[in-house]
Motif scaffolding. Structure first.
Motif, PDB file in Angstrom:
ATOM      1  N   THR A  62      -8.090 -43.750  31.937  1.00 36.54           N
ATOM      2  CA  THR A  62      -7.681 -43.216  30.638  1.00 36.54           C
ATOM      3  C   THR A  62      -8.463 -41.955  30.273  1.00 36.54           C
ATOM      4  O   THR A  62      -7.888 -40.965  29.793  1.00 36.54           O
ATOM      5  CB  THR A  62      -7.853 -44.286  29.537  1.00 36.54           C
ATOM      6  OG1 THR A  62      -6.867 -45.306  29.732  1.00 36.54           O
ATOM      7  CG2 THR A  62      -7.675 -43.676  28.146  1.00 36.54           C
ATOM      8  N   ARG A  63      -9.759 -41.965  30.501  1.00 32.38           N
ATOM      9  CA  ARG A  63     -10.560 -40.793  30.144  1.00 32.38           C
ATOM     10  C   ARG A  63     -10.118 -39.559  30.931  1.00 32.38           C
ATOM     11  O   ARG A  63     -10.101 -38.447  30.396  1.00 32.38           O
ATOM     12  CB  ARG A  63     -12.044 -41.067  30.384  1.00 32.38           C
ATOM     13  CG  ARG A  63     -12.936 -39.863  30.049  1.00 32.38           C
ATOM     14  CD  ARG A  63     -14.393 -40.218  30.073  1.00 32.38           C
ATOM     15  NE  ARG A  63     -14.737 -41.141  29.017  1.00 32.38           N
ATOM     16  CZ  ARG A  63     -15.976 -41.575  28.793  1.00 32.38           C
ATOM     17  NH1 ARG A  63     -16.974 -41.177  29.560  1.00 32.38           N
ATOM     18  NH2 ARG A  63     -16.222 -42.419  27.799  1.00 32.38           N
ATOM     19  N   SER A  64      -9.747 -39.745  32.202  1.00 35.13           N
ATOM     20  CA  SER A  64      -9.276 -38.618  33.004  1.00 35.13           C
ATOM     21  C   SER A  64      -7.986 -38.051  32.438  1.00 35.13           C
ATOM     22  O   SER A  64      -7.800 -36.825  32.393  1.00 35.13           O
ATOM     23  CB  SER A  64      -9.054 -39.062  34.457  1.00 35.13           C
ATOM     24  OG  SER A  64     -10.255 -39.520  35.043  1.00 35.13           O
ATOM     25  N   VAL A  65      -7.085 -38.922  32.009  1.00 31.93           N
ATOM     26  CA  VAL A  65      -5.830 -38.476  31.399  1.00 31.93           C
ATOM     27  C   VAL A  65      -6.112 -37.708  30.109  1.00 31.93           C
ATOM     28  O   VAL A  65      -5.535 -36.637  29.854  1.00 31.93           O
ATOM     29  CB  VAL A  65      -4.906 -39.686  31.120  1.00 31.93           C
ATOM     30  CG1 VAL A  65      -3.644 -39.237  30.390  1.00 31.93           C
ATOM     31  CG2 VAL A  65      -4.543 -40.389  32.422  1.00 31.93           C
ATOM     32  N   GLN A  66      -7.020 -38.237  29.305  1.00 31.14           N
ATOM     33  CA  GLN A  66      -7.355 -37.582  28.045  1.00 31.14           C
ATOM     34  C   GLN A  66      -8.056 -36.248  28.264  1.00 31.14           C
ATOM     35  O   GLN A  66      -7.780 -35.271  27.563  1.00 31.14           O
ATOM     36  CB  GLN A  66      -8.231 -38.508  27.207  1.00 31.14           C
ATOM     37  CG  GLN A  66      -7.513 -39.767  26.721  1.00 31.14           C
ATOM     38  CD  GLN A  66      -8.464 -40.741  26.056  1.00 31.14           C
ATOM     39  OE1 GLN A  66      -9.652 -40.781  26.378  1.00 31.14           O
ATOM     40  NE2 GLN A  66      -7.941 -41.535  25.133  1.00 31.14           N
ATOM     41  N   THR A  67      -8.964 -36.206  29.231  1.00 24.70           N
ATOM     42  CA  THR A  67      -9.704 -34.969  29.501  1.00 24.70           C
ATOM     43  C   THR A  67      -8.762 -33.848  29.911  1.00 24.70           C
ATOM     44  O   THR A  67      -8.937 -32.676  29.514  1.00 24.70           O
ATOM     45  CB  THR A  67     -10.749 -35.208  30.614  1.00 24.70           C
ATOM     46  OG1 THR A  67     -11.672 -36.205  30.177  1.00 24.70           O
ATOM     47  CG2 THR A  67     -11.499 -33.927  30.943  1.00 24.70           C
ATOM     48  N   ARG A  68      -7.750 -34.197  30.699  1.00 25.26           N
ATOM     49  CA  ARG A  68      -6.763 -33.199  31.130  1.00 25.26           C
ATOM     50  C   ARG A  68      -5.689 -32.941  30.071  1.00 25.26           C
ATOM     51  O   ARG A  68      -4.820 -32.097  30.265  1.00 25.26           O
ATOM     52  CB  ARG A  68      -6.086 -33.678  32.420  1.00 25.26           C
ATOM     53  CG  ARG A  68      -6.976 -33.626  33.655  1.00 25.26           C
ATOM     54  CD  ARG A  68      -7.145 -32.210  34.148  1.00 25.26           C
ATOM     55  NE  ARG A  68      -7.973 -32.126  35.347  1.00 25.26           N
ATOM     56  CZ  ARG A  68      -8.252 -31.000  35.992  1.00 25.26           C
ATOM     57  NH1 ARG A  68      -7.770 -29.851  35.530  1.00 25.26           N
ATOM     58  NH2 ARG A  68      -9.006 -30.997  37.054  1.00 25.26           N
ATOM     59  N   GLU A 109      -9.409 -33.170  41.849  1.00 27.62           N
ATOM     60  CA  GLU A 109      -9.180 -34.223  40.861  1.00 27.62           C
ATOM     61  C   GLU A 109      -9.111 -35.591  41.520  1.00 27.62           C
ATOM     62  O   GLU A 109      -9.639 -36.579  40.997  1.00 27.62           O
ATOM     63  CB  GLU A 109      -7.884 -33.946  40.095  1.00 27.62           C
ATOM     64  CG  GLU A 109      -7.583 -34.950  39.002  1.00 27.62           C
ATOM     65  CD  GLU A 109      -8.570 -34.883  37.842  1.00 27.62           C
ATOM     66  OE1 GLU A 109      -8.685 -35.904  37.126  1.00 27.62           O
ATOM     67  OE2 GLU A 109      -9.211 -33.835  37.660  1.00 27.62           O
ATOM     68  N   LEU A 110      -8.467 -35.665  42.692  1.00 28.29           N
ATOM     69  CA  LEU A 110      -8.364 -36.942  43.398  1.00 28.29           C
ATOM     70  C   LEU A 110      -9.742 -37.427  43.832  1.00 28.29           C
ATOM     71  O   LEU A 110     -10.039 -38.629  43.759  1.00 28.29           O
ATOM     72  CB  LEU A 110      -7.445 -36.799  44.612  1.00 28.29           C
ATOM     73  CG  LEU A 110      -7.136 -38.090  45.391  1.00 28.29           C
ATOM     74  CD1 LEU A 110      -6.519 -39.139  44.467  1.00 28.29           C
ATOM     75  CD2 LEU A 110      -6.197 -37.793  46.556  1.00 28.29           C
ATOM     76  N   ALA A 111     -10.586 -36.512  44.273  1.00 29.04           N
ATOM     77  CA  ALA A 111     -11.954 -36.896  44.643  1.00 29.04           C
ATOM     78  C   ALA A 111     -12.688 -37.468  43.439  1.00 29.04           C
ATOM     79  O   ALA A 111     -13.415 -38.469  43.551  1.00 29.04           O
ATOM     80  CB  ALA A 111     -12.701 -35.684  45.200  1.00 29.04           C
ATOM     81  N   GLY A 112     -12.490 -36.848  42.275  1.00 25.55           N
ATOM     82  CA  GLY A 112     -13.100 -37.365  41.057  1.00 25.55           C
ATOM     83  C   GLY A 112     -12.534 -38.720  40.663  1.00 25.55           C
ATOM     84  O   GLY A 112     -13.261 -39.594  40.193  1.00 25.55           O
TER      85      GLY A 112
END
Length: 286
Positions: free
Chosen positions: A43-49, A70-73
């Protein structure tokens, strides 16, 4: 009131696409019961982007020119990096008191004074540094060429491992003797000493990348503890076969206590030592 984690739903369709993408990239498997776990972790990755939903995030991972970074992250976020010094001590005692002397004797007969060890899935480095400390403390291989290769799929934890600075929670199974002898304390935490660090080389490696594995030197011992439990059976078989190919004849594979090679591989024999049981590469005669 809903938390931020509750505001972005993850549909079954996108969950399947995301978990398949993670699986193909890292071997980490999320079954259907893990949908909420994956949603919370991403969720945080979706929000950050600043995407409106997980579908847009998935499309970004598939097609954007920044997708690899991004995939590595993402893999870093979903992987479990739990580690601490001197974990599973009975196995470490088997390594130090029984396996190393056996290897040393065999090498001496061959006129060699070198040993190579791989910490696969090394996380933040505690396992690799533990191995180095044990060997230094024993003095058994003084004057030998000792190489400890430590690898992980996460660049973030590798950066932390190279820094070699740890907090108290990493020492929950550590004899104070080792802390006083091999660390020095500063404002940031406990920093590993150079004499421990110099034996260890950290590097990025994806255990699914069998093509690149051929560039890794053959090893006498491979530690891969509490890693393959996150893989499904086909990936486990692929990784264990790769380890078999990278081990010298009669080399050792040390897995976590909750892991075994039952239904995975018959290419290893289970050795019963006084302190623990470990796997040894079985070499066919003739």
């Amino acid at each position: 009131m809903f938390s931020n984690e509750d505001q972005i739903p993850l549909t079954d369709e996108i969950f399947k696409l995301l978990k398949d993408l993670i699986y193909k990239s890292s071997g980490i498997w999320f079954d259907d019961s893990s949908k909420e776990i994956l949603r919370m972790r991403l969720t945080r990755s979706v929000q950050t982007r600043q995407f409106k939903d997980f579908k847009d995030y998935y499309l970004f991972l598939k097609y954007d020119r920044e997708k690899e970074a991004e995939l590595a992250g993402l893999i870093d976020v979903v992987a479990n990096h739990e580690s601490y010094f001197f974990r599973e001590m009975p196995q470490l005692k088997a390594f130090l008191d029984e396996i190393l002397p056996e290897i040393k004797e065999k090498k001496a007969k061959e006129g060699k004074k070198e040993i190579r060890i791989w910490s696969a899935g090394c996380s933040t480095g505690e396992e690799a540094y533990t191995i180095s400390m044990l060997m230094l403390e024993s003095g058994m291989l003084d004057g030998w060429g000792v190489e400890i290769f430590a690898s992980d799929i996460s660049q973030r934890v590798l950066h932390s491992a190279r820094r070699g600075i740890y907090q108290k929670h990493s020492f929950r199974a550590t004899d104070p003797l080792y802390i006083s002898k091999y660390f020095h304390q500063d404002d940031n935490g406990y920093k590993i000493s150079d004499k421990v660090r110099e034996k260890v080389h950290f590097g990025y490696f994806n255990l699914l990348d069998s093509d690149k594995a051929i560039f890794i030197n053959t090893m006498d011992v491979i530690f891969c503890r509490n890693v393959i439990i996150y893989f499904d059976l086909p990936v486990k078989k692929k990784v264990i076969e790769m380890f078999h190919n990278r081990l010298n004849d009669f080399g050792y594979l040390l897995l976590g206590h909750s892991e075994s090679l039952i239904n995975i591989s018959t290419a290893f024999a289970l050795r019963h030592f006084k302190n623990d049981m470990v796997y040894q590469k079985a070499v066919k005669s003739g």
